[in-house]
Write a protein that holds these residues in place. Structure first.
Motif, mmCIF file in Angstrom:
data_model
loop_
_atom_site.group_PDB
_atom_site.id
_atom_site.type_symbol
_atom_site.label_atom_id
_atom_site.label_comp_id
_atom_site.label_asym_id
_atom_site.label_seq_id
_atom_site.Cartn_x
_atom_site.Cartn_y
_atom_site.Cartn_z
ATOM 1 N N ALA A 169 0.792 -1.231 0.000
ATOM 2 C CA ALA A 169 0.000 0.000 0.000
ATOM 3 C C ALA A 169 0.828 1.286 0.000
ATOM 4 C CB ALA A 169 -0.980 -0.020 1.173
ATOM 5 N N PRO A 170 1.805 1.459 0.883
ATOM 6 C CA PRO A 170 2.555 2.723 0.875
ATOM 7 C C PRO A 170 3.376 2.928 -0.393
ATOM 8 C CG PRO A 170 3.517 1.159 2.427
ATOM 9 C CD PRO A 170 2.217 0.586 2.005
ATOM 10 N N LEU A 171 3.830 1.847 -1.012
ATOM 11 C CA LEU A 171 4.617 1.971 -2.228
ATOM 12 C C LEU A 171 3.729 2.370 -3.405
ATOM 13 C CD1 LEU A 171 6.840 -1.174 -1.701
ATOM 14 C CD2 LEU A 171 7.534 1.211 -1.422
ATOM 15 N N ARG A 172 2.523 1.824 -3.467
ATOM 16 C CA ARG A 172 1.583 2.240 -4.511
ATOM 17 C C ARG A 172 1.204 3.708 -4.337
ATOM 18 N NH1 ARG A 172 -1.882 -3.181 -3.762
ATOM 19 N NH2 ARG A 172 -0.819 -4.506 -5.288
ATOM 20 N N ALA A 173 1.021 4.126 -3.098
ATOM 21 C CA ALA A 173 0.692 5.527 -2.836
ATOM 22 C C ALA A 173 1.828 6.441 -3.270
ATOM 23 C CB ALA A 173 0.386 5.718 -1.348
ATOM 24 N N ALA A 174 3.066 5.987 -3.080
ATOM 25 C CA ALA A 174 4.218 6.786 -3.491
ATOM 26 C C ALA A 174 4.248 6.969 -5.000
ATOM 27 C CB ALA A 174 5.510 6.124 -3.012
ATOM 28 N N SER A 175 3.822 5.959 -5.754
ATOM 29 C CA SER A 175 3.778 6.083 -7.209
ATOM 30 C C SER A 175 2.829 7.189 -7.630
ATOM 31 C CB SER A 175 3.325 4.760 -7.841
ATOM 32 O OG SER A 175 4.244 3.732 -7.587
ATOM 33 N N ILE A 176 1.699 7.275 -6.964
ATOM 34 C CA ILE A 176 0.694 8.278 -7.316
ATOM 35 C C ILE A 176 1.158 9.669 -6.923
ATOM 36 C CG2 ILE A 176 -1.682 9.014 -6.862
ATOM 37 C CD1 ILE A 176 -2.351 6.032 -6.436
ATOM 38 N N ARG A 177 1.832 9.774 -5.772
ATOM 39 C CA ARG A 177 2.319 11.082 -5.321
ATOM 40 C C ARG A 177 3.468 11.586 -6.178
ATOM 41 N NH1 ARG A 177 2.260 8.622 -0.245
ATOM 42 N NH2 ARG A 177 4.537 8.568 -0.290
ATOM 43 N N GLY A 178 4.226 10.692 -6.735
ATOM 44 C CA GLY A 178 5.442 11.084 -7.432
ATOM 45 C C GLY A 178 6.636 10.941 -6.515
ATOM 46 N N GLY A 179 7.735 11.556 -6.897
ATOM 47 C CA GLY A 179 8.947 11.398 -6.102
ATOM 48 C C GLY A 179 9.842 10.339 -6.692
ATOM 49 N N LEU A 180 11.084 10.321 -6.256
ATOM 50 C CA LEU A 180 12.073 9.414 -6.808
ATOM 51 C C LEU A 180 11.782 7.961 -6.426
ATOM 52 C CD1 LEU A 180 15.345 11.456 -6.112
ATOM 53 C CD2 LEU A 180 14.071 11.285 -8.261
ATOM 54 N N ILE A 181 12.313 7.048 -7.232
ATOM 55 C CA ILE A 181 12.158 5.624 -6.969
ATOM 56 C C ILE A 181 13.094 5.222 -5.830
ATOM 57 C CG2 ILE A 181 12.507 3.321 -7.939
ATOM 58 C CD1 ILE A 181 11.794 4.612 -10.678
ATOM 59 N N ASP A 182 12.533 4.581 -4.835
ATOM 60 C CA ASP A 182 13.302 4.122 -3.675
ATOM 61 C C ASP A 182 13.439 2.609 -3.775
ATOM 62 O OD1 ASP A 182 14.378 3.434 -1.235
ATOM 63 O OD2 ASP A 182 13.060 4.730 -0.055
ATOM 64 N N ARG A 183 14.488 2.143 -4.435
ATOM 65 C CA ARG A 183 14.663 0.704 -4.639
ATOM 66 C C ARG A 183 14.807 -0.061 -3.330
ATOM 67 N NH1 ARG A 183 16.730 2.845 -9.232
ATOM 68 N NH2 ARG A 183 16.309 1.749 -11.190
ATOM 69 N N ASP A 184 15.464 0.549 -2.366
ATOM 70 C CA ASP A 184 15.654 -0.154 -1.104
ATOM 71 C C ASP A 184 14.319 -0.414 -0.418
ATOM 72 O OD1 ASP A 184 18.341 -0.164 -1.561
ATOM 73 O OD2 ASP A 184 18.796 1.493 -0.213
ATOM 74 N N ALA A 185 13.442 0.592 -0.403
ATOM 75 C CA ALA A 185 12.129 0.412 0.208
ATOM 76 C C ALA A 185 11.314 -0.626 -0.562
ATOM 77 C CB ALA A 185 11.379 1.740 0.258
ATOM 78 N N VAL A 186 11.398 -0.566 -1.889
ATOM 79 C CA VAL A 186 10.669 -1.529 -2.713
ATOM 80 C C VAL A 186 11.166 -2.940 -2.448
ATOM 81 C CG1 VAL A 186 10.200 -2.266 -5.079
ATOM 82 C CG2 VAL A 186 10.150 0.174 -4.508
ATOM 83 N N TRP A 187 12.479 -3.117 -2.412
ATOM 84 C CA TRP A 187 13.014 -4.472 -2.257
ATOM 85 C C TRP A 187 12.763 -5.020 -0.859
ATOM 86 C CZ3 TRP A 187 13.151 -8.770 -4.015
ATOM 87 C CH2 TRP A 187 14.103 -9.766 -3.724
ATOM 88 N N ARG A 188 12.834 -4.170 0.163
ATOM 89 C CA ARG A 188 12.535 -4.658 1.512
ATOM 90 C C ARG A 188 11.105 -5.198 1.584
ATOM 91 N NH1 ARG A 188 16.145 -0.494 3.404
ATOM 92 N NH2 ARG A 188 14.484 1.064 3.172
ATOM 93 N N ALA A 189 10.166 -4.455 0.976
ATOM 94 C CA ALA A 189 8.770 -4.885 1.003
ATOM 95 C C ALA A 189 8.553 -6.128 0.144
ATOM 96 C CB ALA A 189 7.864 -3.747 0.532
#
Length: 642
Positions: free
Chosen positions: A182-202
């Motif tokens: 959920a928080p990663l999908r929300a980040a896509s909609i908000r914009g902002g840089l790609i956070d690979r570390d957060a994505v991979w941890r999840a």
């Protein structure tokens, strides 16, 4: 002390060029220190009094008699050629986020883009960045072109919910996975840089949950067949991942007994970590399944080619490939490129090159295995910096990129590996042959069925004027730019100069750089006007970025190029480059999500209603004879002449 003349003779005898043509067309001499360092790295000491030259290991034409047939089985074959002209999207897949993906484009997004692009716009292919494998745990290196392994796929690109066992999970576990997403999908909609570390941890946490679900008998059998098919390379990758989780992702810092892949200590650790290695092998099986689904969806939607993968030049010196292929790599130097127009300080890609002689002695099987794997589940393969099959720019450790030297490779054998594997896969071979390259190299590749890459900004006549569309080559993929060049909108606004100046990437006066950039823009405005694609340039005014972008792609469609690549970033009006060569931390390379000219996020679901995407697609479709929705599906590419 050995004379410089004798040093140069020794260098040439080992395939090390002592001079080259720079991007201005001038002859540049390679320095003595560079030649000595390169020869030392090759294991050839600088010549001493009474020295007798060794056999040529760098540019020789005979194939070793003992090399296995498998690597060069298709050596004499040409790669398949497109059956007709076509266009397709080029996209950095991680940047293309959807409302379903986890803040990072994935193979589900690729599947949906390909199917939509074909059915609605008539696209023939989707060219993506390398999906090569990264570190098994954070932090994750951002560059797709500096992976831990080129042979395997990064699980970052997995669509978690598409894994067969996901639907079988208990409700509580599926809810936990949804909480992670959920928080990663929300980040896509908000914009902002790609956070690979957060994505991979999840994603890693979610994948660990799914992995606990037992496989049904047919699924277990399919997994075991995959493991047998992939063989030793998969076992080595999985073992490296398991060891990296304990000792870190750079094998050069591991306990010394573990640094040699076939040591007794490594064999013992393979046994001890077998369960953990199986998880990493499972990830590759899932990735293989999802890549197959993406290509099948593209073809089912009518794409003549489908997915075109990208093969990086090399891999991280501390990664799995460097560990597995240590015997055929040269660790004391790195691959790069001499200075050119857009990278005036040269480039150091921090990747160890193949040792020409040792690779030949290995029958080219390490190279063949990489290329064979890259051709899996695709309709084509783009080989980044394909000139590396002929020569590579070696930068000795401790030296700047402009102080490198070219080292020659046995190109007949190496190109033969590429074309042979393309023929085996019945897929296109595309070579990125931009930058400093000898003309005969392009002719050789074309004769072998390897399509070149023609980039609009580089296509100029000797007097500097844009090359008219009728004078472009046929056997190529034509594009406006690449991932290493700013989008069209940045050229129109002049931001590409400002950004490079602010980051200290220019080697000459800012005013001169701006004057040249403005002159180039004006020249292209005039070229478009001559073709009737745009109005004549007006003094002290810049064209509208969206209109100029459409006109440039209409210009590409008038060339005889077999394929035309449409940058999705150009189509939506993006101004931020994906990568600025020469920077590391100064710019967020490879972390910029797809956005419009104002930096607002553009998601996959937004493309259908985006006027720029439709306008560019129409501009390239009609002159290419591309189908419109509802027309007959063109034939699959046929193999070229043998």
């Amino acid at each position: 002390r050995v004379t410089i003349d004798r040093l140069r003779r020794e260098a040439e005898a080992h395939g090390v060029a002592t001079s080259y043509r720079d991007w201005h067309g001038h002859r540049a001499e390679v320095g003595e220190d560079t030649l000595r360092a390169v020869l030392a790295a090759m294991g050839e000491a600088p010549p001493q009094p009474g020295f007798r030259p060794a056999p040529d290991l760098g540019g020789g034409r005979g194939t070793p008699a003992h090399q296995p047939l498998g690597a060069l089985a298709g050596h004499h074959r040409a790669a398949p050629l497109p059956s007709g002209r076509g266009w397709g999207f080029t996209v950095q897949l991680y940047s293309l986020r959807s409302r379903r993906s986890w803040g990072h484009g994935d193979l589900g997004d690729l599947r949906d883009l390909a199917a939509w692009g074909s059915r609605n716009l008539g696209a023939s292919f989707v060219l993506i960045n390398p999906l090569h494998a990264a570190e098994p745990m954070p932090p994750v290196s951002p560059s797709p072109y500096l992976p831990m392994s080129r042979r395997f796929t990064s699980p970052l690109y997995l669509r978690v919910e598409d894994i067969g066992e996901y639907a079988l999970l208990p409700g509580a576990q599926r809810r936990r996975i949804e909480e992670l997403a959920a928080p990663l999908r929300a980040a896509s909609i908000r914009g902002g840089l790609i956070d690979r570390d957060a994505v991979w941890r999840a994603k890693r946490a979610a994948l660990e949950i799914i992995y606990t679900q037992p496989l049904a008998p047919d699924r277990r059998a399919a997994f075991e067949r995959f493991r047998v098919h992939e063989g030793q390379p998969l076992d080595d990758w999985a073992a490296w991942c398991a060891l990296a989780e304990i000792h870190g992702p750079d094998w050069r810092g591991w306990p010394r007994p573990l640094r040699s892949i076939r040591s007794a200590a490594v064999m013992a650790e393979r046994d001890r970590l077998r369960s953990r290695a199986r998880f990493h092998a499972w990830l590759q099986w899932i990735a293989d399944e999802q890549r197959a689904v993406a290509q099948a969806a593209a073809r089912a939607a009518g794409m003549r080619i489908g997915v075109v993968a990208d093969l990086a030049v090399g891999a991280h010196p501390g990664g799995a490939d460097a560990w597995a292929y240590a015997d055929v790599l040269v660790p004391q130097v790195s691959v790069g490129a001499p200075p050119d127009e857009f990278n005036q300080r040269g480039q150091d890609w921090a990747q160890p090159p193949w040792h020409p002689g040792r690779l030949a002695a290995a029958g080219y099987e390490p190279l063949a295995g990489l290329i064979r794997g890259a051709f899996g589940h695709v309709g084509g393969l783009r080989a980044d910096h394909v000139m590396g099959l002929f020569r590579l720019w070696w930068v000795p450790a401790g030296m700047t990129p402009d102080r490198g030297a070219y080292v020659r490779y046995p190109h007949e054998e190496m190109v033969g590996v590429l074309t042979g594997e393309a023929a085996r896969a019945v897929a296109l071979a595309i070579g990125e042959d931009l930058g400093t390259v000898e003309d005969w190299v392009r002719d050789y590749l074309a004769a072998a069925g390897v399509l070149g890459t023609s980039m609009l900004w580089f296509e100029r006549l000797r007097d500097g004027r844009p090359r008219p569309p009728g004078q472009w080559r046929h056997r190529c993929l034509a594009t406006v730019g690449t991932h290493d060049v700013p989008p069209v909108a940045a050229f129109v606004t002049g931001e590409q100069v400002t950004l490079r100046a602010d980051l200290g990437l220019l080697t000459r006066d800012l005013a001169a750089e701006r004057a040249d950039a403005d002159a180039a823009l004006l020249a292209w405005q005039d070229a478009l006007a001559r073709e009737g694609l745009a109005a004549a340039a007006r003094p002290r005014s810049r064209p509208d970025p969206a209109e100029f972008t459409v006109a440039l792609y209409a210009f590409l469609a008038r060339t005889p190029a077999a394929l035309v690549g449409v940058s999705l970033a150009d189509a939506v009006g993006e101004r931020r480059p994906q990568n600025l060569p020469g920077t590391i931390t100064q710019y967020p390379n490879w972390c910029v999500p797809l956005g419009d000219g104002d930096g607002r996020p553009v998601l996959l679901e937004d493309l259908a209603a985006h006027p720029g995407v439709r306008a560019v697609a129409e501009a390239v479709s009609r002159p290419l004879g591309g189908r419109v929705p509802g027309s007959a599906v063109p034939a699959r590419p046929r193999p070229g002449p043998r």
